[in-house]
Enzyme design. Sequence first.
Site, PDB file in Angstrom:
ATOM      1  N   HIS A  80       0.823  -1.204   0.000  1.00 52.49           N
ATOM      2  CA  HIS A  80       0.000   0.000   0.000  1.00 52.49           C
ATOM      3  C   HIS A  80       0.866   1.267   0.000  1.00 52.49           C
ATOM      4  CE1 HIS A  80      -3.319  -2.664   0.943  1.00 52.49           C
ATOM      5  NE2 HIS A  80      -2.717  -3.056   2.053  1.00 52.49           N
ATOM      6  N   ASP A  81       1.641   1.446   1.058  1.00 54.55           N
ATOM      7  CA  ASP A  81       2.381   2.692   1.236  1.00 54.55           C
ATOM      8  C   ASP A  81       3.603   2.814   0.331  1.00 54.55           C
ATOM      9  OD1 ASP A  81       0.448   3.179   3.103  1.00 54.55           O
ATOM     10  OD2 ASP A  81       1.720   2.749   4.830  1.00 54.55           O
TER      11      ASP A  81
END
Length: 345
Positions: A267-268
């Site tokens: 995600h990040d």
Amino acid sequence: MKQALIMDVDTGVDDALALLYLLASPEAEVVAITCTAGNVSAQHVARNNLALLELCGASHIEVALGSEVPLVQPLETAEATHGPQGIGYAELPEPTTSLSPRHATEVWADIVRSRPGEVIGLVTGPLTNLALALRIEPELPLLLKRLVVMGGSFNHIGNTTPTSEWNIAVDPDAAKIVFDAFSVLPPERRPIVCGLDITEQIGLLPEDIARIAELAGSTPAETLDPEQPRGTRSTASNHIVRHLSDAVRFYVENQNDNGDGYRAHMHDPFAAALAIQPELAEYRSATVDVELTGTLTRGTTVADYRGMWGREHNADIATSTQPRVFLDQLVERVGRFARDKGVSS
């Protein structure tokens, strides 16, 4: 030419890997890290970032404590996903450096005022700090070069409620403030929104960790395997590889428990990649808003692609990418960074 970034994080295994990726990227200059509560408490987040920067020889980067609670609702944290301290099984040395005397909101406001149009904002946690910074500096959207947000779920199931993504669900009131405030921008400066629709296409595999260790020159060969006893710890000679492997192992064990396979959703780190290389994804523009009052849907991000609300588009939503292109780049960069910085111990 390096691109200056403010990172606002709730570190978090994948936030930690996003930071490693940016430190390893020649295009990136991380000028400050601001910390918010989310995956773990804001105090744990701040400690994790100070410790990670020391581990990587980057203690010159300012780390500022921000909001310790959401704007309205009680804080929810995710130790079951990220570990009691937020970095899985990794046990980083206690940092010797100190937090900035400035609050995170002051850091946001001061930096964009001093470098108008130069700094990219990257938020990989709840949007609380940014919403509060807008009270100090309402012109912040115009002063940033661009904003990149890891958050939301549009044509995809949620990971916190059936329809909501974690970062938005922790503080939906802050998210709405931010999306509304950034609606004033021209199309070429619209925020990039990196939601679950794209990040759950990207999974870091055990063989990727093994390749990072190999590139770092770490011994013995690094192995993550679901057949190993739960909580197995790395014995890597390279300290960056060792801590990274221990953090990721906790994360993939949790994802495997939840039926997502023995891999780590990026995600990040992928949001970090789009901050410096937006060409890695394709996008669809929309008007994004956040549901605040729905009994079952609070925290849901809603995208109006067709202009049904009669409002200008305020975001470019990342819709597709070539996962292996990004993953290979991450492995290459982090592996060589670990080789250069992660002294064997």
